[in-house]
Motif scaffolding. Structure first.
Motif, short mmCIF file in Angstrom:
data_model
loop_
_atom_site.label_atom_id
_atom_site.label_comp_id
_atom_site.label_asym_id
_atom_site.label_seq_id
_atom_site.Cartn_x
_atom_site.Cartn_y
_atom_site.Cartn_z
N LEU A 227 -12.47 91.91 81.43
CA LEU A 227 -11.92 92.82 80.42
C LEU A 227 -10.86 92.07 79.62
N SER A 228 -11.13 91.82 78.36
CA SER A 228 -10.15 91.16 77.48
C SER A 228 -9.23 92.21 76.89
N PRO A 229 -7.92 92.02 77.00
CA PRO A 229 -6.99 93.05 76.50
C PRO A 229 -6.84 93.01 74.99
N ASP A 230 -6.47 94.14 74.43
CA ASP A 230 -6.10 94.23 73.02
C ASP A 230 -4.62 93.87 72.86
N PHE A 231 -4.23 93.54 71.64
CA PHE A 231 -2.82 93.28 71.40
C PHE A 231 -2.48 93.67 69.97
N SER A 232 -1.24 93.96 69.75
CA SER A 232 -0.73 94.27 68.42
C SER A 232 0.68 93.73 68.31
N SER A 233 1.08 93.36 67.08
CA SER A 233 2.43 92.82 66.84
C SER A 233 2.89 93.25 65.46
N SER A 234 4.16 93.18 65.27
CA SER A 234 4.76 93.53 63.99
C SER A 234 5.98 92.66 63.75
N GLY A 235 6.33 92.48 62.50
CA GLY A 235 7.49 91.68 62.14
C GLY A 235 8.11 92.16 60.84
#
Length: 274
Positions: free
Chosen positions: A169-177
């Motif tokens: 299971l490959s995880p999702d990711f999110s980022s912000s700047g």
């Protein structure tokens, strides 16, 4: 009312006149005013689609096949009461089968363990002899049947070996700047950087391998019919069910590299002179 505009085209304009005061209610209406959304409605505009190009093309030497993650055997105990349509003297035959409706694998906080939630039912069909006529020496009746659906559900632990196939299971990711403003003393409130990646993993699934049943049927509400013959109107079921399940997931498996067989050595030369 119509008039020509600056481009020379004829344009239709509409006016409405008030009944009470013409001077106060004399204004112009556009033909498509009723089609325009209000100023406070949500809308999307200025959508631009740019051309795309392929950055990288991968040709993996793999094959996508179902990989067995684990096999488990679970024992389930089911108890139920079955009310018969007519009084019975004995159960002639019984058939049972298990049907799995739901089998879901839920990962836990340990990457090598998971919880398996299973839901299904037992389909049981029985044939029984009824009582219609009795005499001192015999009992007569019909052979009837009844099909019952007995639900069950359970949750069990699944542990994957650290050296063998495991759940992928490959995880999702999110980022912000944020960007700094022109003065360098804070962030630009109206500008932000956002990024996210969503991976579409292969969902694990189950296969039913085998089922084993042992049961005890107890007739209830006994009543003497004739001599040593008794009838009952309900049956209490006590079933022990063993279920064998296989958990699989479609995964990319590398293809084996087959080395070509070297050619046989040439035959030795014969230097013998006759």
């Amino acid at each position: 009312m119509g008039k020509h505009d600056d481009s020379g085209k004829f344009r239709v304009e509409y006016y409405c006149d008030g009944k009470d005061d013409d001077d106060k209610h004399h204004h112009k209406h556009d033909k498509d005013d009723h089609k325009k959304p209000p100023s406070n409605s949500c809308s999307v505009g200025d959508v631009h689609v740019f051309g795309t190009s392929s950055i990288e093309t991968i040709f993996p030497k793999t094959i996508k096949v179902p990989v067995t993650l684990a096999e488990t055997s679970v024992v389930v105990c089911v108890e139920a009461n079955m009310n018969l349509e007519k009084p019975a003297t004995e159960i002639i035959r019984a058939w049972k089968s298990a049907i799995i409706e739901q089998c879901e694998l839920v990962p836990t906080f340990n990457p090598y363990s998971a919880k398996l939630f299973v839901k299904g039912f037992i389909r049981k069909n029985i044939e029984y002899a009824t009582v219609d006529h009795t005499s001192p020496s015999s009992v007569c009746g019909d052979i009837r049947h009844m099909t019952a659906f007995l639900p069950f559900d359970f949750c069990t632990d699944i542990t994957f070996p650290q050296t063998g196939p495991s759940l992928q299971l490959s995880p999702d990711f999110s980022s912000s700047g944020a960007l700094a403003n022109h003065c360098g003393n804070g962030a630009q409130i109206n500008t932000g950087l956002f990024s996210n990646r969503q991976v579409y993993n292969e969902k694990p699934f189950c296969e039913l391998i085998y089922t084993e049943f042992t049961e005890l049927d107890i007739g209830k509400n006994l009543k003497n019919v004739s001599g040593f013959v008794q009838s009952f109107t309900s049956v209490q079921e006590k079933i022990v069910l063993r279920i064998g399940l296989k958990i699989l997931q479609n995964q990319q498996v590398p293809l084996p590299v087959i080395c070509p067989t070297p050619p046989p050595p040439p035959p030795p030369k014969c230097n013998k002179k006759w």
